[in-house]
Design a protein around this motif. Structure first.
Motif, PDB file in Angstrom:
ATOM      1  N   ILE A   1      16.202   3.495  -1.026  1.00  0.00           N
ATOM      2  CA  ILE A   1      16.848   4.225  -0.388  1.00  0.00           C
ATOM      3  C   ILE A   1      18.422   4.104  -0.838  1.00  0.00           C
ATOM      4  O   ILE A   1      19.470   5.083  -0.721  1.00  0.00           O
ATOM      5  CB  ILE A   1      16.829   3.782   1.250  1.00  0.00           C
ATOM      6  CG1 ILE A   1      15.411   4.137   1.602  1.00  0.00           C
ATOM      7  CG2 ILE A   1      17.982   4.306   2.015  1.00  0.00           C
ATOM      8  CD1 ILE A   1      15.270   5.603   2.022  1.00  0.00           C
ATOM      9  N   ASP A   2      18.806   2.948  -1.308  1.00  0.00           N
ATOM     10  CA  ASP A   2      20.147   2.740  -1.734  1.00  0.00           C
ATOM     11  C   ASP A   2      20.347   3.676  -2.962  1.00  0.00           C
ATOM     12  O   ASP A   2      21.467   4.404  -2.943  1.00  0.00           O
ATOM     13  CB  ASP A   2      20.177   1.365  -2.170  1.00  0.00           C
ATOM     14  CG  ASP A   2      21.525   1.002  -2.568  1.00  0.00           C
ATOM     15  OD1 ASP A   2      22.509   1.419  -2.150  1.00  0.00           O
ATOM     16  OD2 ASP A   2      21.846   0.037  -3.521  1.00  0.00           O
ATOM     17  N   GLY A   3      19.465   3.637  -3.761  1.00  0.00           N
ATOM     18  CA  GLY A   3      19.557   4.633  -4.831  1.00  0.00           C
ATOM     19  C   GLY A   3      19.542   6.221  -4.382  1.00  0.00           C
ATOM     20  O   GLY A   3      20.173   7.138  -4.965  1.00  0.00           O
ATOM     21  N   PHE A   4      18.933   6.673  -3.400  1.00  0.00           N
ATOM     22  CA  PHE A   4      18.970   7.747  -2.727  1.00  0.00           C
ATOM     23  C   PHE A   4      20.347   8.146  -2.127  1.00  0.00           C
ATOM     24  O   PHE A   4      20.726   9.255  -2.010  1.00  0.00           O
ATOM     25  CB  PHE A   4      17.913   8.009  -1.686  1.00  0.00           C
ATOM     26  CG  PHE A   4      17.774   9.214  -0.861  1.00  0.00           C
ATOM     27  CD1 PHE A   4      17.425  10.301  -1.192  1.00  0.00           C
ATOM     28  CD2 PHE A   4      18.429   8.929   0.377  1.00  0.00           C
ATOM     29  CE1 PHE A   4      17.357  11.471  -0.314  1.00  0.00           C
ATOM     30  CE2 PHE A   4      18.245  10.152   1.357  1.00  0.00           C
ATOM     31  CZ  PHE A   4      17.850  11.351   0.803  1.00  0.00           C
ATOM     32  N   THR A   5      21.072   7.136  -1.904  1.00  0.00           N
ATOM     33  CA  THR A   5      22.411   7.424  -0.968  1.00  0.00           C
ATOM     34  C   THR A   5      23.380   8.276  -1.906  1.00  0.00           C
ATOM     35  O   THR A   5      24.107   9.094  -1.222  1.00  0.00           O
ATOM     36  CB  THR A   5      23.070   6.034  -0.903  1.00  0.00           C
ATOM     37  OG1 THR A   5      21.953   5.152  -0.024  1.00  0.00           O
ATOM     38  CG2 THR A   5      24.163   6.144   0.253  1.00  0.00           C
ATOM     39  N   ASP A   6      23.390   8.029  -3.190  1.00  0.00           N
ATOM     40  CA  ASP A   6      24.482   8.593  -3.916  1.00  0.00           C
ATOM     41  C   ASP A   6      24.322   9.950  -3.695  1.00  0.00           C
ATOM     42  O   ASP A   6      24.899  10.984  -3.730  1.00  0.00           O
ATOM     43  CB  ASP A   6      24.317   8.234  -5.551  1.00  0.00           C
ATOM     44  CG  ASP A   6      24.617   6.800  -5.692  1.00  0.00           C
ATOM     45  OD1 ASP A   6      24.570   6.167  -4.727  1.00  0.00           O
ATOM     46  OD2 ASP A   6      24.926   6.668  -6.856  1.00  0.00           O
ATOM     47  N   PHE A   7      23.022  10.472  -3.994  1.00  0.00           N
ATOM     48  CA  PHE A   7      22.475  12.000  -4.001  1.00  0.00           C
ATOM     49  C   PHE A   7      22.822  12.462  -2.670  1.00  0.00           C
ATOM     50  O   PHE A   7      23.480  13.487  -2.353  1.00  0.00           O
ATOM     51  CB  PHE A   7      21.059  12.121  -4.022  1.00  0.00           C
ATOM     52  CG  PHE A   7      20.365  13.358  -3.366  1.00  0.00           C
ATOM     53  CD1 PHE A   7      20.796  14.696  -4.310  1.00  0.00           C
ATOM     54  CD2 PHE A   7      19.812  13.501  -2.320  1.00  0.00           C
ATOM     55  CE1 PHE A   7      19.968  15.739  -4.068  1.00  0.00           C
ATOM     56  CE2 PHE A   7      19.205  14.674  -1.862  1.00  0.00           C
ATOM     57  CZ  PHE A   7      19.576  15.778  -2.865  1.00  0.00           C
ATOM     58  N   TYR A   8      22.495  11.864  -1.440  1.00  0.00           N
ATOM     59  CA  TYR A   8      22.844  12.105  -0.124  1.00  0.00           C
ATOM     60  C   TYR A   8      24.043  12.421   0.286  1.00  0.00           C
ATOM     61  O   TYR A   8      24.419  13.309   1.105  1.00  0.00           O
ATOM     62  CB  TYR A   8      21.696  11.040   0.985  1.00  0.00           C
ATOM     63  CG  TYR A   8      21.455  11.861   2.247  1.00  0.00           C
ATOM     64  CD1 TYR A   8      20.922  13.250   2.161  1.00  0.00           C
ATOM     65  CD2 TYR A   8      21.837  11.179   3.358  1.00  0.00           C
ATOM     66  CE1 TYR A   8      20.427  13.735   3.438  1.00  0.00           C
ATOM     67  CE2 TYR A   8      21.469  11.649   4.435  1.00  0.00           C
ATOM     68  CZ  TYR A   8      20.635  12.965   4.715  1.00  0.00           C
ATOM     69  OH  TYR A   8      20.310  13.458   5.711  1.00  0.00           O
ATOM     70  N   SER A   9      24.925  11.579  -0.277  1.00  0.00           N
ATOM     71  CA  SER A   9      26.154  11.589   0.191  1.00  0.00           C
ATOM     72  C   SER A   9      27.067  12.415  -0.943  1.00  0.00           C
ATOM     73  O   SER A   9      28.297  12.932  -0.708  1.00  0.00           O
ATOM     74  CB  SER A   9      26.972  10.262   0.090  1.00  0.00           C
ATOM     75  OG  SER A   9      26.635   9.610  -1.045  1.00  0.00           O
ATOM     76  N   GLU A  10      26.543  12.753  -2.086  1.00  0.00           N
ATOM     77  CA  GLU A  10      27.450  13.193  -3.054  1.00  0.00           C
ATOM     78  C   GLU A  10      26.886  14.806  -3.548  1.00  0.00           C
ATOM     79  O   GLU A  10      27.585  15.425  -4.320  1.00  0.00           O
ATOM     80  CB  GLU A  10      27.733  12.567  -4.090  1.00  0.00           C
ATOM     81  CG  GLU A  10      28.728  11.175  -3.969  1.00  0.00           C
ATOM     82  CD  GLU A  10      29.204  10.722  -5.312  1.00  0.00           C
ATOM     83  OE1 GLU A  10      30.382  10.615  -5.309  1.00  0.00           O
ATOM     84  OE2 GLU A  10      28.632  10.622  -6.458  1.00  0.00           O
ATOM     85  N   TYR A  11      25.777  15.277  -3.180  1.00  0.00           N
ATOM     86  CA  TYR A  11      25.111  16.600  -3.719  1.00  0.00           C
ATOM     87  C   TYR A  11      26.143  17.686  -3.198  1.00  0.00           C
ATOM     88  O   TYR A  11      26.475  17.829  -1.893  1.00  0.00           O
ATOM     89  CB  TYR A  11      23.818  16.414  -3.382  1.00  0.00           C
ATOM     90  CG  TYR A  11      23.135  17.973  -3.869  1.00  0.00           C
ATOM     91  CD1 TYR A  11      22.852  17.754  -5.219  1.00  0.00           C
ATOM     92  CD2 TYR A  11      22.921  18.845  -3.174  1.00  0.00           C
ATOM     93  CE1 TYR A  11      22.297  19.044  -5.702  1.00  0.00           C
ATOM     94  CE2 TYR A  11      22.238  19.998  -3.814  1.00  0.00           C
ATOM     95  CZ  TYR A  11      21.998  20.141  -5.046  1.00  0.00           C
ATOM     96  OH  TYR A  11      21.565  21.203  -5.409  1.00  0.00           O
TER      97      TYR A  11
END
Lengths: 461, 509
Positions: free
Chosen positions: A306-316
């Motif tokens: 989920i930590d790895g998903f955070t970048d996508f979820y916040s920056e897409y």
């Protein structure tokens, strides 16, 4: 040996609305004999269908093939033994023909248990299927029967007719000491739920992880009829759906004095999974230490991803949906809504329950949706007609962003019209190929996130 | 025997044609026993009336049977996939399960033909227990009104079901009243599953309804360059082919519009890729509206395709263009087919499909030099409705390509299929209907699933199928691997049985 088959509902109970409301455009469930695939979901169990020539083919092709392209299983599929009832059986009755079919099935088919299912024809002409099957039972043939004529109910009620037929007609009496740490799992409807195999595997993995032995009963992880024979020995039954299987658990309570735990929400993601495991552990009186250690290890892995998903979820850059709708049966609808709201912070715009749950369970389902989260309450709708479902989805407020809809193949056109995204999560899912994919538990949640956001991102250019 | 369009119910295939669903022997023996039997059928009647042969072929029936397919499913393919119509299924909800499969085929078919993609329009009347007691006529009426209000269809079809048939709902009068009220055809299609032992009666039932209530009775104009092509969802191979003859295509029934169905009576001729599917409609159009049905073999392989094009050229007055096209195509495909024959040397195939279609596919495989010594057809019609021996597809196969040693008629009985395959041990199978390919896969034999029924048709079809065979032979890696790891649900004693009809013969004796 009373058969608790499909309870005919009195006319007054069926629908408060007028006759107009009863036709259904684009079905989301099939008829009771569709439960032939529930029988086939038990390893080495073979359904025998006493019905017209197209019934078995239709049920299989639709709930198993054009729904994730699931396989027939060992003994299921379009070519299960069938009387293919003809004019002769309609006029003269089909009991003799059924007897002949069972007799010859014993010569041809290698099976641990046969489940005879009836269609409209024998149920209307009044074949005494019970007496035919009882003759074989007296000879020691492992065989049971369930009355599953299409006008009697849908494949959800047919599923319980099959499980209860096995319990009533096949399981032995038992009053030994129960294994406290063994649980019988009663959960998703096999085949109709596109992801049932992977999901049951994940649920079994979770329960095993906290120290339980699990009779998963259906699917590749089940040991088959020997596991069914062990049902009475288990410490308790776990009903993990909003309403399906509850009457089966009550039957087992009555028959074997076996307690049951009912958890209506299938766990998706870390928060729900942990809550689920703690609730089961408390009921089974499992040592806290092992339970917490398992949850901790699972969370470590889960939140790493989920930590790895955070970048996508916040920056897409190109926009992610804020609001979502679900059109599906109560089990998956509730589970998805809970996960998307509590863990992703998405906003529910419309939740439609489509499997026609018996009226006595509807208030409980409504209540679960009303307390989705401490700050989110959802008013669920019960609709089965896809035309009306689509009207309801069109009328929902999805705000400025394109919506994401969790539904079925029936929503493909609607979602194009609404310029949104569709994740096919239930029957029928004709544009998904599903092998072991799961959307529940810790691992399933990660697969679900991949699916949701791959769908959204793939639309962006 | 003339087709009777006066009654709302179609005569079943077994009544009209003597259809059987169980037989085993050589193809030549089956042809010999059949009423058609090339050239001897003038006026053959139900019991050899008019000096022709009887339509009675001895049928093998056994105690063990596996799930078949019903007529109503064929009505779903036909009436349910007309683009601007709605199909109402007057039935409990389970019959509505077919909405899923025919939706997928309709959507993908539309996409393949360049038509707008959308869901099918099927409404189930959702008959429940109380309707079994009180009848379902009101529910049917309500569903018809909903269909009209929701979709403004150009026609509404009503498929009956086993349940509505047994309780005796008067579907015809509900439909008649609704038609008068709504002003669009409301067409009852009587297709109770129990009434016919073979599903192909369902094709006829849907076509019967269209002939009675949609096809224009008194065509205002004749369209001399229009050809009705009876087909399913297959790719559009007829348009480029018939263009060479200066003809336009009117595809019927799936994916067509109601107007395209109505204009069938204005066409210059009717052809089909498969006489199992096209027998009833083609013959009735000729009988009732004078639209000639092309009396020729089906368009497979060189002799069949040549003959069909020549006959079409003759009937539409375009002989020269037909000859030119035939010559041009021969020159184009022959070198390619020669190259394919080289690559396919020693390969053995097996065809398991509907009856007439199987005859055509065996012809194509033999053109390609692929050995075919076994075939399973799901039923056998001893004669087609035209009663014209030029449509005797089995005899055409035998005359042009020789016998098939193991020719079996069986209604998709998977338990026999294992034994059938053991007899001939093919390298691949060709199949359209579900339920058999998975067994073949599990014993290591790959299948070509011919979803596009036009794939093997005409001159290009020989090349198409040759390439598909070469491709599927590569799949053997997958199938041989799976064969080592799975078990079939059949007893070892049955799998060892040499005679696929052992149970039937034991019962008969």
């Amino acid at each position: 040996m009373a058969l608790l088959a499909l309870k005919p509902r009195a006319a007054a109970e069926t629908k408060p609305e007028a006759a107009e409301a009863t036709h259904i455009e684009l079905v989301r469930y099939v008829c009771a004999i569709g439960a032939m695939q529930s029988a086939a979901a038990i390893p080495r169990v073979v359904p025998i269908t006493h019905c017209g020539p197209g019934c078995a083919d239709k049920q299989y092709m639709n709930i198993a093939f054009y729904n994730g392209y699931q396989s027939a299983g060992y003994g299921g599929g379009p070519v299960v033994p069938s009387t293919n009832a003809s004019q002769r059986e309609v006029i003269f009755g089909g009991a003799d023909r059924l007897r002949e079919l069972i007799e010859s099935s014993l010569k041809v088919i290698d099976s641990d248990l046969f489940v005879v299912l009836t269609g409209c024809i024998p149920d209307l002409v009044g074949d005494d299927v019970g007496s035919v099957v009882r003759d074989f039972q007296k000879r020691g043939v492992p065989i049971v029967y369930a009355e599953t004529g299409g006008f009697r109910g849908n494949n959800f009620t047919g599923h319980e007719a099959v499980t209860q037929a096995i319990i009533e007609q096949y399981l032995e009496p038992w009053d030994g000491t129960r294994e406290a740490k063994t649980v019988n799992l009663w959960s998703l409807l096999p085949y109709h739920n596109t992801f049932w195999r992977g999901d049951l595997e994940e649920i079994k993995r979770l329960l095993t992880g906290i120290g339980l032995k699990v009779n998963v009963l259906f699917g590749p992880d089940s040991a088959g009829v020997s596991e069914w024979g062990d049902i009475p020995k288990a410490g308790f039954n776990l009903v993990l759906t909003p309403w399906l299987n509850l009457s089966t658990a009550k039957l087992l309570q009555e028959k074997y004095d076996q307690p049951f735990l009912h958890i209506p929400v299938l766990p998706i993601g870390a928060r729900q999974s942990a809550a689920f495991l703690r609730e089961v552990a408390a009921f089974a009186k499992l040592p806290k230490k092992r339970v917490e250690a398992f949850i901790e290890a699972e969370e470590l892995r889960y939140y790493n991803y989920i930590d790895g998903f955070t970048d996508f979820y916040s920056e897409y850059w190109w926009g992610l949906p804020a609001k979502f709708a679900v059109a599906g049966d109560s089990a998956y609808n509730l589970a998805l809504t809970k996960f998307l709201v509590t863990q992703l912070g998405l906003i529910p715009a419309k939740q439609i329950v489509t499997e026609d749950p018996p009226l006595e369970y509807r208030d409980a389902i409504r209540d679960e949706f009303r307390r989705i989260d401490h700050d989110v309450s959802v008013e669920v709708e019960f609709i089965e007609d896809s035309y009306l479902i689509h009207q309801s989805l069109r009328a929902a407020d999805f705000g400025q962003k394109p919506p994401i809809i969790f539904g079925t193949t029936w929503e493909r056109d609607l979602v194009k019209e609404m310029k949104g995204s569709l994740v096919e999560v239930g029957f029928p899912a004709s544009y998904e190929v599903v092998l072991s994919r799961s959307y529940v538990g810790y691992r399933g949640a990660l697969a679900l996130l991949e699916r949701i956001y791959s769908t959204v991102v793939s639309h962006s250019a | 025997m003339a087709i009777n369009l006066k009654t709302p119910t179609v005569e079943t295939r077994e009544q009209r044609l003597g259809t059987i669903i169980g037989w085993d022997g050589t193809a030549s023996a089956l042809a010999e026993e059949s009423a058609f039997s090339r050239g001897d059928c003038g006026g053959c009647g139900p019991s050899g009336r008019g000096g022709g042969k009887a339509r009675r072929v001895c049928e093998l029936t056994g105690p063990f049977t596996q799930g078949s397919v019903c007529s109503e499913q064929m009505v779903e393919t036909q009436a349910g996939n007309v683009r601007d119509a709605v199909l109402i299924q007057h039935s409990p909800i389970g019959c509505g399960a077919g909405q899923v499969v025919y939706n997928q085929r309709f959507r993908n078919g539309c996409k393949a033909r360049g038509l707008p993609v959308r869901n099918v329009r099927f409404i189930s009347t959702n008959l429940r227990e109380r309707d079994m007691v009180y009848g379902g006529a009101d529910k049917l009426d309500a569903a018809i009104r909903a269909a009209f209000e929701r979709h403004k269809p150009a026609a509404i079809f009503i498929a009956t079901s086993c349940a509505s048939g047994i309780i005796g709902d008067d579907v015809d009068s509900v439909a008649r009243h609704a038609e008068a009220k709504l002003g669009v055809p409301v067409i009852p299609v009587h297709c109770e599953g129990f009434k016919s032992k073979h599903w192909s009666t369902g094709f006829d039932a849907a076509q019967h309804g269209v002939l009675r209530q949609i096809v224009r009775k008194t065509p205002a104009k004749k369209q001399d360059d229009l050809v009705n092509v009876i087909n399913l969802w297959g790719s559009d191979v007829f348009t480029p082919m018939l263009k060479e003859l200066g003809l336009r295509v009117n595809y019927v029934m799936p994916l067509s519009s109601v107007e395209e169905l109505a204009q069938m009576s204005e066409a210059a001729a009717t052809v089909s890729f498969c006489y199992t599917l096209g027998s009833y409609l083609g013959t009735a159009l000729e009988q009732e509206f004078g639209v000639p049905q092309i009396k020729a073999p089906q368009p497979y392989g060189f002799p069949g395709t040549d003959a069909l094009l020549r006959e079409l050229g003759r009937v539409t007055g375009r002989e020269d263009r037909a000859e030119a096209y035939i010559a041009q195509e021969h020159a184009r495909v022959k070198p390619k087919i020669a190259a394919l024959r080289e690559k396919l040397r020693g390969v053995k195939g097996y065809v398991a499909t509907g009856s007439a279609y199987s005859h055509g596919l065996i012809e194509v495989l033999r053109e390609l030099g692929v050995e075919v010594d076994g075939s399973l057809v799901f039923h056998h019609d001893p004669v087609y409705d035209s009663e014209d021996p030029k449509q005797d597809s089995l005899a055409h196969l035998l005359e042009n390509y020789g016998d098939v040693d193991f020719f079996t008629v069986g209604n998709r009985q998977q338990f026999q299929f294992y034994n059938l395959l053991q007899r001939v041990n093919p390298d691949f199978i060709i199949i359209r209907h579900n339920g058999l390919a998975p067994l073949a896969a599990r014993v290591g034999i790959p299948a070509i699933p011919l979803g596009d029924e036009h794939h093997a048709l005409g001159y290009q079809g020989m090349i198409n199928l040759g390439e598909s065979v070469l491709a599927v032979l590569r799949h053997r890696k997958f199938h041989q691997d799976i064969a080592r790891h799975v078990r079939l649900p059949y007893k070892t004693s049955w799998l060892r049985e040499k005679d696929p009809f052992a149970l039937a013969r034991a019962q008969a004796s």
